[in-house]
Design an enzyme around this catalytic site. Sequence first.
Site, mmCIF file in Angstrom:
data_model
loop_
_atom_site.group_PDB
_atom_site.id
_atom_site.type_symbol
_atom_site.label_atom_id
_atom_site.label_comp_id
_atom_site.label_asym_id
_atom_site.label_seq_id
_atom_site.Cartn_x
_atom_site.Cartn_y
_atom_site.Cartn_z
ATOM 1 N N GLY A 288 0.665 -19.903 18.831
ATOM 2 C CA GLY A 288 0.557 -20.443 20.175
ATOM 3 C C GLY A 288 0.788 -21.938 20.266
ATOM 4 O O GLY A 288 1.508 -22.425 21.147
ATOM 5 N N HIS B 222 0.271 -3.430 6.075
ATOM 6 C CA HIS B 222 1.452 -4.111 6.614
ATOM 7 C C HIS B 222 2.323 -4.649 5.476
ATOM 8 O O HIS B 222 3.561 -4.563 5.510
ATOM 9 C CB HIS B 222 1.025 -5.251 7.534
ATOM 10 C CG HIS B 222 0.318 -4.798 8.768
ATOM 11 N ND1 HIS B 222 -0.135 -5.673 9.737
ATOM 12 C CD2 HIS B 222 -0.019 -3.557 9.209
ATOM 13 C CE1 HIS B 222 -0.723 -4.996 10.701
ATOM 14 N NE2 HIS B 222 -0.666 -3.714 10.406
ATOM 15 N N GLY C 289 -3.862 -20.940 19.032
ATOM 16 C CA GLY C 289 -3.714 -20.142 17.827
ATOM 17 C C GLY C 289 -2.554 -20.584 16.948
ATOM 18 O O GLY C 289 -1.848 -21.554 17.238
ATOM 19 N N LYS D 125 -0.114 -2.426 20.308
ATOM 20 C CA LYS D 125 1.037 -3.132 20.888
ATOM 21 C C LYS D 125 1.888 -2.185 21.733
ATOM 22 O O LYS D 125 2.440 -2.593 22.768
ATOM 23 C CB LYS D 125 1.876 -3.773 19.774
ATOM 24 C CG LYS D 125 1.219 -5.009 19.161
ATOM 25 C CD LYS D 125 2.077 -5.619 18.065
ATOM 26 C CE LYS D 125 1.413 -6.877 17.511
ATOM 27 N NZ LYS D 125 2.206 -7.517 16.438
#
Length: 312
Positions: free
Chosen positions: A16, A270, A13, A138
């Site tokens: 990642g 967000h 990703g 989360k």
Amino acid sequence: MAKSKVLVVGATGYIGKRIVKASIDQGHITYVLQRPETGLDIDKLQLLLSFKKQGARLVEGSFSDQQSLVEAVKKVDVVICTMSGVHFKSHNILMQLKLVDAIKEAGNVKRFLPSEFGMDPARMEHALAPGRETFDQKMIVRRAIEDAKIPFTYVSASCFAGYFVGNLSQLETLTPPKDKVCLYGDGNVKAVYMDEDDIATYTVKAIDDPRALNKTLYLRPPENILSQRQLVEIWEKLSGKKLEKIIISGEDFLASMKDKDYAAKAGMGHFYHICYEGSLTNFEIGEDGEEASSLYPEVKYTRMDEYLNIFV
């Protein structure tokens, strides 16, 4: 002290792949979870093979085969998960609960870094729907980690430069505007902008650091704490061109979300918290947190004039 062996989950990703490189560069024996679900995705396979060329070790494991996750986890000291938690890609936050179970069963992991890398979800109980789903999930993962008494570090990495800086924080584009720029409110709310490679560097620095154990690592390098207006001014200086400023009030921004699809609403929510409320900078870091650039002053982090210069 010997460097920890690291397993990266979600290695192909956006963050990642950078974590894998940083882990190898910093001298860690680095394992990458290779999931059979990759199937015929040739791009992912070639990325996995490129990790192997760099020195990473591929280990097979699937979220539909719990024992394979346990066996992968047993090979390492630290697990870093970077699975996607944004709605416009894939939203896999709760899949980490299987990873938490595997870490608990394996019993050997010294540190787990779950997929966070954005705003601190513990401070986002007031977040707008539907974007608050990310923060709520989360927190579910955090509670599972802490209930299982797994040592952790949570990473609050602030604004990814790729999504917030090259476009001067404009929606629906990733490159600088040519003539006019939308400013959110007065444009003076401070955010923190991070080069993604620096995020990976700081993250890996923390995995063997006792100062970051069972704490949130906030990435707030002082020269990257900027308002949107300052970001625009940096671009204007670099490009030699003044942009027309269009002020978008908070009310107008929220109204513009109404006809958007689910993923867009989540992302814009967000955006609202960052650009209007200052959710990355409107609090002091307490005893349960550490600031990365203070812990690791040796890291020469990318300033945003350097980052924007590539667009000139």
